[in-house]
Scaffold this motif. Structure first.
Motif, PDB file in Angstrom:
ATOM      1  N   SER A 192       2.494   1.631  -3.405  1.00 17.30           N
ATOM      2  CA  SER A 192       1.506   2.021  -4.398  1.00 17.30           C
ATOM      3  C   SER A 192       1.179   3.511  -4.297  1.00 17.30           C
ATOM      4  CB  SER A 192       0.228   1.194  -4.218  1.00 17.30           C
ATOM      5  OG  SER A 192      -0.754   1.570  -5.153  1.00 17.30           O
ATOM      6  N   LYS A 193       1.039   3.995  -3.070  1.00 18.80           N
ATOM      7  CA  LYS A 193       0.753   5.423  -2.860  1.00 18.80           C
ATOM      8  C   LYS A 193       1.925   6.282  -3.304  1.00 18.80           C
ATOM      9  CE  LYS A 193      -0.698   8.807   0.604  1.00 18.80           C
ATOM     10  NZ  LYS A 193       0.259   9.818   0.111  1.00 18.80           N
ATOM     11  N   ALA A 194       3.148   5.837  -2.952  1.00 17.38           N
ATOM     12  CA  ALA A 194       4.335   6.600  -3.334  1.00 17.38           C
ATOM     13  C   ALA A 194       4.480   6.671  -4.854  1.00 17.38           C
ATOM     14  CB  ALA A 194       5.575   5.966  -2.713  1.00 17.38           C
ATOM     15  N   VAL A 195       4.185   5.552  -5.518  1.00 17.77           N
ATOM     16  CA  VAL A 195       4.261   5.522  -6.990  1.00 17.77           C
ATOM     17  C   VAL A 195       3.205   6.446  -7.590  1.00 17.77           C
ATOM     18  CG1 VAL A 195       3.851   4.077  -9.014  1.00 17.77           C
ATOM     19  CG2 VAL A 195       5.312   3.246  -7.174  1.00 17.77           C
ATOM     20  N   LYS A 196       1.986   6.396  -7.066  1.00 18.43           N
ATOM     21  CA  LYS A 196       0.918   7.261  -7.567  1.00 18.43           C
ATOM     22  C   LYS A 196       1.300   8.730  -7.411  1.00 18.43           C
ATOM     23  CE  LYS A 196      -4.001   8.359  -7.084  1.00 18.43           C
ATOM     24  NZ  LYS A 196      -3.725   9.823  -7.066  1.00 18.43           N
ATOM     25  N   ASP A 197       1.831   9.072  -6.232  1.00 17.45           N
ATOM     26  CA  ASP A 197       2.249  10.464  -5.998  1.00 17.45           C
ATOM     27  C   ASP A 197       3.364  10.854  -6.968  1.00 17.45           C
ATOM     28  OD1 ASP A 197       0.405  10.629  -3.973  1.00 17.45           O
ATOM     29  OD2 ASP A 197       1.867  10.343  -2.353  1.00 17.45           O
TER      30      ASP A 197
ATOM     31  N   GLN B  64       0.821  -1.205   0.000  1.00 16.60           N
ATOM     32  CA  GLN B  64       0.000   0.000   0.000  1.00 16.60           C
ATOM     33  C   GLN B  64       0.858   1.260   0.000  1.00 16.60           C
ATOM     34  OE1 GLN B  64      -2.651  -0.359   3.348  1.00 16.60           O
ATOM     35  NE2 GLN B  64      -3.680  -2.165   2.533  1.00 16.60           N
ATOM     36  N   ASP B  65       1.906   1.256   0.826  1.00 22.17           N
ATOM     37  CA  ASP B  65       2.792   2.419   0.911  1.00 22.17           C
ATOM     38  C   ASP B  65       3.503   2.665  -0.424  1.00 22.17           C
ATOM     39  OD1 ASP B  65       2.052   2.746   3.526  1.00 22.17           O
ATOM     40  OD2 ASP B  65       3.879   1.873   4.377  1.00 22.17           O
TER      41      ASP B  65
END
Length: 207
Positions: free
Chosen positions: A86-91, A83-84
């Motif tokens: 995935s969020k970092a990649v999205k950002d 999850q972490d």
């Protein structure tokens, strides 16, 4: 005299009978004590065996619970990392898109041309770094997927650069969090303390 001798023998006989009676009582008492001790020993042995079986069962149960809880904990850590990341990649991809829009003057279909190297560096910093991606491996993927035959990398559009960054990040994350087809296993993540930078080189993503 014979009478005296007879009396002495009778006295000795009486003493012997008394001694035998005492000895018999002592033997009986000792036998009883031995029997009690044997019963105590048997009781201890019986309960020791029962206690050992209970203890072994308890240890086995606790071991199973610890093992199951450890698996749950490992999976929780793996899912948290997923999850972490995935969020970092999205950002990172959002920042990358903003950068591309600015550099292209809002014309994402235009070619990167002289900005290609800067774009590649931006992809490395904003996206690849979050997934421990290799920029050389990424560029090989970019050339294979985004550059037409006879063309060059710098002629790729900003839009295609961004889309390929997306798809490459998806491939890396699928490798990290799917144990099928040679993906990273739970044990490999545990060994790396859930840091992609500490994964064994053979477990890291490489096309």
């Amino acid at each position: 005299s014979i009478n005296n001798t007879k009396e002495n023998i009778l006295v000795i006989s009486a003493d012997l009978r008394q001694s035998i009676l005492v000895l018999n009582k002592t033997t009986a008492a000792l036998s009883f004590e031995v029997e009690k001790l044997e019963n105590v020993v048997q009781f201890i042995e019986d309960h020791a065996t029962a206690n050992q079986e209970s203890f072994d069962l308890l240890i086995a149960t606790l071991g199973q619970m610890i093992g199951e809880n450890r698996k749950i904990l490992k999976e929780i850590r793996r899912q948290t990392l997923k999850q972490d990341m995935s969020k970092a990649v999205k950002d990172g991809l959002d920042d990358l898109l903003t950068y591309f829009q600015f550099k292209s003057g809002g014309r994402l279909d235009s070619e990167a041309n002289g900005l290609y190297s800067k774009c590649l560096k931006k992809i490395e910093n904003d996206v690849l770094r979050e997934i421990c991606g290799n920029v050389t491996d990424f560029e090989e993927y970019l050339l294979a997927e985004g550059v037409e035959s006879g063309s060059t990398a710098n002629r790729i559009s900003f839009k295609k650069l961004w889309k390929i960054s997306n798809s490459y990040a998806d491939l890396v994350q699928a490798h990290y969090f799917s144990e099928r087809d040679g993906g990273v296993t739970s044990s490999e993540w545990e060994d790396a303390n859930y840091k992609c930078s500490d994964l064994d080189p053979v477990a890291q993503f490489d096309l």
